[in-house]
Design a protein around this motif. Structure first.
Motif, PDB file in Angstrom:
ATOM      1  N   SER A 145       0.807  -1.227   0.000  1.00 57.85           N
ATOM      2  CA  SER A 145       0.000   0.000   0.000  1.00 57.85           C
ATOM      3  C   SER A 145       0.837   1.272   0.000  1.00 57.85           C
ATOM      4  O   SER A 145       0.282   2.370   0.067  1.00 57.85           O
ATOM      5  CB  SER A 145      -0.926   0.013   1.228  1.00 57.85           C
ATOM      6  N   VAL A 146       2.154   1.129  -0.080  1.00 54.16           N
ATOM      7  CA  VAL A 146       3.025   2.311   0.013  1.00 54.16           C
ATOM      8  C   VAL A 146       2.686   3.354  -1.042  1.00 54.16           C
ATOM      9  O   VAL A 146       2.519   4.541  -0.751  1.00 54.16           O
ATOM     10  CB  VAL A 146       4.510   1.906  -0.078  1.00 54.16           C
ATOM     11  N   ARG A 147       2.561   2.920  -2.284  1.00 54.84           N
ATOM     12  CA  ARG A 147       2.343   3.882  -3.359  1.00 54.84           C
ATOM     13  C   ARG A 147       0.978   4.563  -3.230  1.00 54.84           C
ATOM     14  O   ARG A 147       0.841   5.778  -3.445  1.00 54.84           O
ATOM     15  CB  ARG A 147       2.465   3.201  -4.730  1.00 54.84           C
ATOM     16  N   THR A 148      -0.049   3.806  -2.878  1.00 55.77           N
ATOM     17  CA  THR A 148      -1.399   4.389  -2.742  1.00 55.77           C
ATOM     18  C   THR A 148      -1.418   5.458  -1.663  1.00 55.77           C
ATOM     19  O   THR A 148      -1.934   6.565  -1.865  1.00 55.77           O
ATOM     20  CB  THR A 148      -2.420   3.291  -2.403  1.00 55.77           C
ATOM     21  N   VAL A 149      -0.861   5.128  -0.496  1.00 57.43           N
ATOM     22  CA  VAL A 149      -0.876   6.069   0.624  1.00 57.43           C
ATOM     23  C   VAL A 149      -0.013   7.284   0.321  1.00 57.43           C
ATOM     24  O   VAL A 149      -0.427   8.439   0.515  1.00 57.43           O
ATOM     25  CB  VAL A 149      -0.402   5.374   1.919  1.00 57.43           C
ATOM     26  N   MET A 150       1.189   7.048  -0.175  1.00 58.07           N
ATOM     27  CA  MET A 150       2.101   8.165  -0.406  1.00 58.07           C
ATOM     28  C   MET A 150       1.633   9.070  -1.546  1.00 58.07           C
ATOM     29  O   MET A 150       1.806  10.298  -1.480  1.00 58.07           O
ATOM     30  CB  MET A 150       3.513   7.656  -0.668  1.00 58.07           C
ATOM     31  N   ASP A 151       1.040   8.503  -2.583  1.00 52.67           N
ATOM     32  CA  ASP A 151       0.514   9.347  -3.660  1.00 52.67           C
ATOM     33  C   ASP A 151      -0.555  10.291  -3.120  1.00 52.67           C
ATOM     34  O   ASP A 151      -0.629  11.462  -3.521  1.00 52.67           O
ATOM     35  CB  ASP A 151      -0.070   8.484  -4.784  1.00 52.67           C
ATOM     36  N   ALA A 152      -1.389   9.787  -2.196  1.00 56.62           N
ATOM     37  CA  ALA A 152      -2.433  10.627  -1.606  1.00 56.62           C
ATOM     38  C   ALA A 152      -1.818  11.733  -0.748  1.00 56.62           C
ATOM     39  O   ALA A 152      -2.254  12.886  -0.794  1.00 56.62           O
ATOM     40  CB  ALA A 152      -3.384   9.767  -0.770  1.00 56.62           C
ATOM     41  N   LEU A 153      -0.802  11.391   0.050  1.00 54.17           N
ATOM     42  CA  LEU A 153      -0.156  12.388   0.898  1.00 54.17           C
ATOM     43  C   LEU A 153       0.603  13.422   0.067  1.00 54.17           C
ATOM     44  O   LEU A 153       0.578  14.617   0.370  1.00 54.17           O
ATOM     45  CB  LEU A 153       0.790  11.704   1.892  1.00 54.17           C
ATOM     46  N   PHE A 154       1.260  12.967  -0.994  1.00 52.04           N
ATOM     47  CA  PHE A 154       1.942  13.900  -1.884  1.00 52.04           C
ATOM     48  C   PHE A 154       0.939  14.860  -2.531  1.00 52.04           C
ATOM     49  O   PHE A 154       1.187  16.064  -2.644  1.00 52.04           O
ATOM     50  CB  PHE A 154       2.721  13.154  -2.968  1.00 52.04           C
ATOM     51  N   SER A 155      -0.196  14.337  -2.952  1.00 55.78           N
ATOM     52  CA  SER A 155      -1.225  15.183  -3.576  1.00 55.78           C
ATOM     53  C   SER A 155      -1.778  16.212  -2.592  1.00 55.78           C
ATOM     54  O   SER A 155      -2.222  17.287  -2.998  1.00 55.78           O
ATOM     55  CB  SER A 155      -2.376  14.315  -4.105  1.00 55.78           C
ATOM     56  N   ASP A 215      -5.782  13.438   8.352  1.00 50.58           N
ATOM     57  CA  ASP A 215      -7.069  12.968   7.828  1.00 50.58           C
ATOM     58  C   ASP A 215      -6.867  12.136   6.561  1.00 50.58           C
ATOM     59  O   ASP A 215      -7.516  11.088   6.381  1.00 50.58           O
ATOM     60  CB  ASP A 215      -7.983  14.158   7.533  1.00 50.58           C
ATOM     61  N   GLU A 216      -5.988  12.589   5.691  1.00 49.48           N
ATOM     62  CA  GLU A 216      -5.742  11.865   4.437  1.00 49.48           C
ATOM     63  C   GLU A 216      -5.057  10.526   4.709  1.00 49.48           C
ATOM     64  O   GLU A 216      -5.375   9.509   4.070  1.00 49.48           O
ATOM     65  CB  GLU A 216      -4.884  12.719   3.505  1.00 49.48           C
ATOM     66  N   LEU A 217      -4.140  10.514   5.674  1.00 50.59           N
ATOM     67  CA  LEU A 217      -3.470   9.266   6.031  1.00 50.59           C
ATOM     68  C   LEU A 217      -4.475   8.243   6.544  1.00 50.59           C
ATOM     69  O   LEU A 217      -4.462   7.072   6.135  1.00 50.59           O
ATOM     70  CB  LEU A 217      -2.398   9.538   7.088  1.00 50.59           C
ATOM     71  N   ARG A 218      -5.343   8.668   7.430  1.00 55.60           N
ATOM     72  CA  ARG A 218      -6.346   7.742   7.980  1.00 55.60           C
ATOM     73  C   ARG A 218      -7.318   7.280   6.899  1.00 55.60           C
ATOM     74  O   ARG A 218      -7.832   6.162   6.947  1.00 55.60           O
ATOM     75  CB  ARG A 218      -7.097   8.407   9.132  1.00 55.60           C
ATOM     76  N   ARG A 219      -7.576   8.130   5.933  1.00 54.96           N
ATOM     77  CA  ARG A 219      -8.518   7.762   4.860  1.00 54.96           C
ATOM     78  C   ARG A 219      -7.923   6.706   3.941  1.00 54.96           C
ATOM     79  O   ARG A 219      -8.632   5.800   3.477  1.00 54.96           O
ATOM     80  CB  ARG A 219      -8.885   9.014   4.056  1.00 54.96           C
ATOM     81  N   THR A 220      -6.619   6.788   3.665  1.00 48.78           N
ATOM     82  CA  THR A 220      -6.029   5.932   2.649  1.00 48.78           C
ATOM     83  C   THR A 220      -5.251   4.740   3.194  1.00 48.78           C
ATOM     84  O   THR A 220      -5.023   3.771   2.473  1.00 48.78           O
ATOM     85  CB  THR A 220      -5.087   6.748   1.746  1.00 48.78           C
ATOM     86  N   PRO A 222      -4.484   1.290   4.905  1.00 43.25           N
ATOM     87  CA  PRO A 222      -5.349   0.108   5.014  1.00 43.25           C
ATOM     88  C   PRO A 222      -5.654  -0.307   6.455  1.00 43.25           C
ATOM     89  O   PRO A 222      -6.624  -1.041   6.681  1.00 43.25           O
ATOM     90  CB  PRO A 222      -4.548  -0.983   4.293  1.00 43.25           C
ATOM     91  N   TYR A 223      -4.863   0.152   7.424  1.00 44.29           N
ATOM     92  CA  TYR A 223      -5.067  -0.292   8.806  1.00 44.29           C
ATOM     93  C   TYR A 223      -6.012   0.635   9.564  1.00 44.29           C
ATOM     94  O   TYR A 223      -6.074   1.840   9.302  1.00 44.29           O
ATOM     95  CB  TYR A 223      -3.737  -0.367   9.546  1.00 44.29           C
ATOM     96  N   GLU A 224      -6.739   0.043  10.509  1.00 42.13           N
ATOM     97  CA  GLU A 224      -7.616   0.833  11.375  1.00 42.13           C
ATOM     98  C   GLU A 224      -6.833   1.893  12.141  1.00 42.13           C
ATOM     99  O   GLU A 224      -7.300   3.014  12.311  1.00 42.13           O
ATOM    100  CB  GLU A 224      -8.303  -0.073  12.409  1.00 42.13           C
ATOM    101  N   GLU A 225      -5.673   1.516  12.650  1.00 36.51           N
ATOM    102  CA  GLU A 225      -4.833   2.403  13.443  1.00 36.51           C
ATOM    103  C   GLU A 225      -3.449   2.509  12.809  1.00 36.51           C
ATOM    104  O   GLU A 225      -2.539   1.766  13.154  1.00 36.51           O
ATOM    105  CB  GLU A 225      -4.712   1.892  14.887  1.00 36.51           C
ATOM    106  N   PRO A 226      -3.280   3.400  11.852  1.00 37.23           N
ATOM    107  CA  PRO A 226      -1.959   3.531  11.223  1.00 37.23           C
ATOM    108  C   PRO A 226      -0.922   4.028  12.228  1.00 37.23           C
ATOM    109  O   PRO A 226      -1.224   4.848  13.093  1.00 37.23           O
ATOM    110  CB  PRO A 226      -2.195   4.556  10.113  1.00 37.23           C
ATOM    111  N   ALA A 227       0.284   3.521  12.113  1.00 35.40           N
ATOM    112  CA  ALA A 227       1.376   3.942  12.985  1.00 35.40           C
ATOM    113  C   ALA A 227       2.139   5.077  12.308  1.00 35.40           C
ATOM    114  O   ALA A 227       2.603   4.928  11.175  1.00 35.40           O
ATOM    115  CB  ALA A 227       2.307   2.768  13.271  1.00 35.40           C
ATOM    116  N   PHE A 228       2.236   6.218  12.992  1.00 38.44           N
ATOM    117  CA  PHE A 228       2.975   7.346  12.429  1.00 38.44           C
ATOM    118  C   PHE A 228       3.440   8.252  13.567  1.00 38.44           C
ATOM    119  O   PHE A 228       2.903   8.218  14.673  1.00 38.44           O
ATOM    120  CB  PHE A 228       2.104   8.132  11.439  1.00 38.44           C
ATOM    121  N   ASP A 229       4.456   9.034  13.285  1.00 40.55           N
ATOM    122  CA  ASP A 229       4.938  10.015  14.253  1.00 40.55           C
ATOM    123  C   ASP A 229       5.232  11.319  13.525  1.00 40.55           C
ATOM    124  O   ASP A 229       5.537  11.334  12.324  1.00 40.55           O
ATOM    125  CB  ASP A 229       6.187   9.506  14.981  1.00 40.55           C
ATOM    126  N   ILE A 230       5.095  12.424  14.252  1.00 39.72           N
ATOM    127  CA  ILE A 230       5.308  13.752  13.694  1.00 39.72           C
ATOM    128  C   ILE A 230       6.205  14.527  14.642  1.00 39.72           C
ATOM    129  O   ILE A 230       5.912  14.624  15.837  1.00 39.72           O
ATOM    130  CB  ILE A 230       3.973  14.508  13.514  1.00 39.72           C
TER     131      ILE A 230
END
Length: 376
Positions: A145-155, A215-220, A222-230
């Motif tokens: 799912s890397v490309r799907t998620v990252m394309d959305a975040l890049f957009s 919001d875009e990360l959670r939308r795209t 695939p996991y219910e609880e995506p792991a991320f840090d900012i």
């Protein structure tokens, strides 16, 4: 000929839209940027009475602080309250423009005017808002799912550095988790540990995009609880001249909280709400923080800044009580309208050099109309 667009250009220069908070809605609400303007009216709120007064004055543009359409609507029909305002303006040939949190953070901005009125020279902001501020992100994504998620975040604006876009660094790894009761996992089964290859993608993004990117990360993802840090990337800013919310400064001489509260009341437009203070009336105060409009979210910040008193609006019982019990500075609570309405003169001064006539609509849009005290 001066146009609506010409006036907007000047206002956007003074109050850059990029300073607006991510949840805000600023700019042209209705009207044609190419229409001619000879008279501009200013107010804090665009109520129906204010809109009618702007049309009566012959204004082709009404500039306000509070956005009329801050919260989403699905109609501006003339038989709805906000729709009636829009129709009144358009039928009267008057455009509507708002400068809200961008005018709060700009320098000079709304809080600078408040600071000057209460008797301090505006210095550093309470909260720095720097349009250059950036976040560094790390997002863990299943490999497929890397490309799907990252394309959305890049957009959505992530990964831009200078003249380059879609900038990112990928690290391969192994992710694992155990879904608990109530989970609906994309991969794995409830109660059983699951492990699979994942990719950590690191990138930078403007801090103002944080909410929309989450919001875009959670939308795209695939996991219910995506792991991320900012991580916020600190910028080297001069606090004395930095843009941001609120201002801190000092009175020429110390004075009691009681006397300073009266000084604030004398300086601001009168309202039924009046001005009230919490703290020892005889306490000497000199270092002052101000924040126009609703400001109880900054109570912890002003405590850390070592001020003696904080002037703002819309303070609530429990936050103030807990703030004082924790040893925070005294607070002065003004009417929201009173702390922000003086900004209209500042905004009018920005537009006046264009050669247009400026009119400040002094209708008091503060909703409170009666103040009562027990009779002796």
């Amino acid at each position: 000929m001066t146009t609506v667009g010409d006036v907007i250009k000047e206002l956007n220069t003074a109050y850059p839209p990029e300073l607006a908070e991510s949840w805000d809605s600023v700019g042209l609400v209705c009207g044609d940027p190419d229409d001619e303007v000879t008279r501009v009216a200013f107010a804090l709120d665009c109520t129906l009475a204010v809109a009618e007064r702007a049309v009566e004055l012959g204004a082709e543009l009404l500039v306000v602080h509070h956005p009329l359409l801050l919260r989403g609507v699905d109609t501006v029909a003339a038989n709805t309250p906000k729709g009636k305002v829009i129709h009144t303006l358009l039928k009267g040939g008057c455009a509507l423009f708002s400068a809200h949190t961008n005018a709060d953070s700009a320098r000079p901005g709304v809080s600078d005017k408040l600071a000057e009125l209460v008797g301090i020279t505006p210095g550093r902001p309470i909260k720095v808002v720097d349009p250059r501020a950036r976040d560094k992100w790390g997002v863990h994504i299943p490999q497929a799912s890397v490309r799907t998620v990252m394309d959305a975040l890049f957009s959505a604006g992530a990964g831009k550095i200078g003249n380059y876009s879609e900038c990112a660094f990928e690290i391969a790894g192994q992710g694992g988790f155990t879904p608990l009761e109530g989970a609906d996992p994309t991969d794995g089964e409830v109660g059983q540990h699951f492990s699979a290859p994942e990719t950590r993608v690191e990138f930078v993004a403007d801090a103002r995009l944080r909410r929309s990117l989450i919001d875009e990360l959670r939308r795209t993802h695939p996991y219910e609880e995506p792991a991320f840090d900012i991580v916020s990337m600190e910028e080297d800013v001069d606090l004395a001249t930095a843009t941001g919310l609120g201002r801190v400064g000092e009175l020429p001489e110390p004075m009691t909280l009681r006397d300073f509260t009266q000084q604030v009341a004398n300086a601001l437009p009168e309202t039924a709400w009046g001005v009230r203070a919490a703290g020892d009336p005889d306490q000497l105060v000199q270092k002052v923080a101000v924040s126009s409009g609703s400001g109880d979210s900054f109570l912890a910040d002003v405590s850390r800044l070592g001020v003696d008193v904080y002037v703002t609006s819309d303070l609530r019982h429990h936050p103030v009580d807990e703030h004082l019990r924790a040893g925070g500075p005294a607070v002065i609570d003004t009417a929201h309208w009173a702390s922000e309405f003086p900004w209209t003169t500042q905004a009018a001064g920005i537009v006046a050099p264009l050669g247009v006539t400026t009119e400040i609509i002094s209708i008091r849009t503060d909703p409170w109309t009666v103040s009562a005290h027990p009779e002796n």
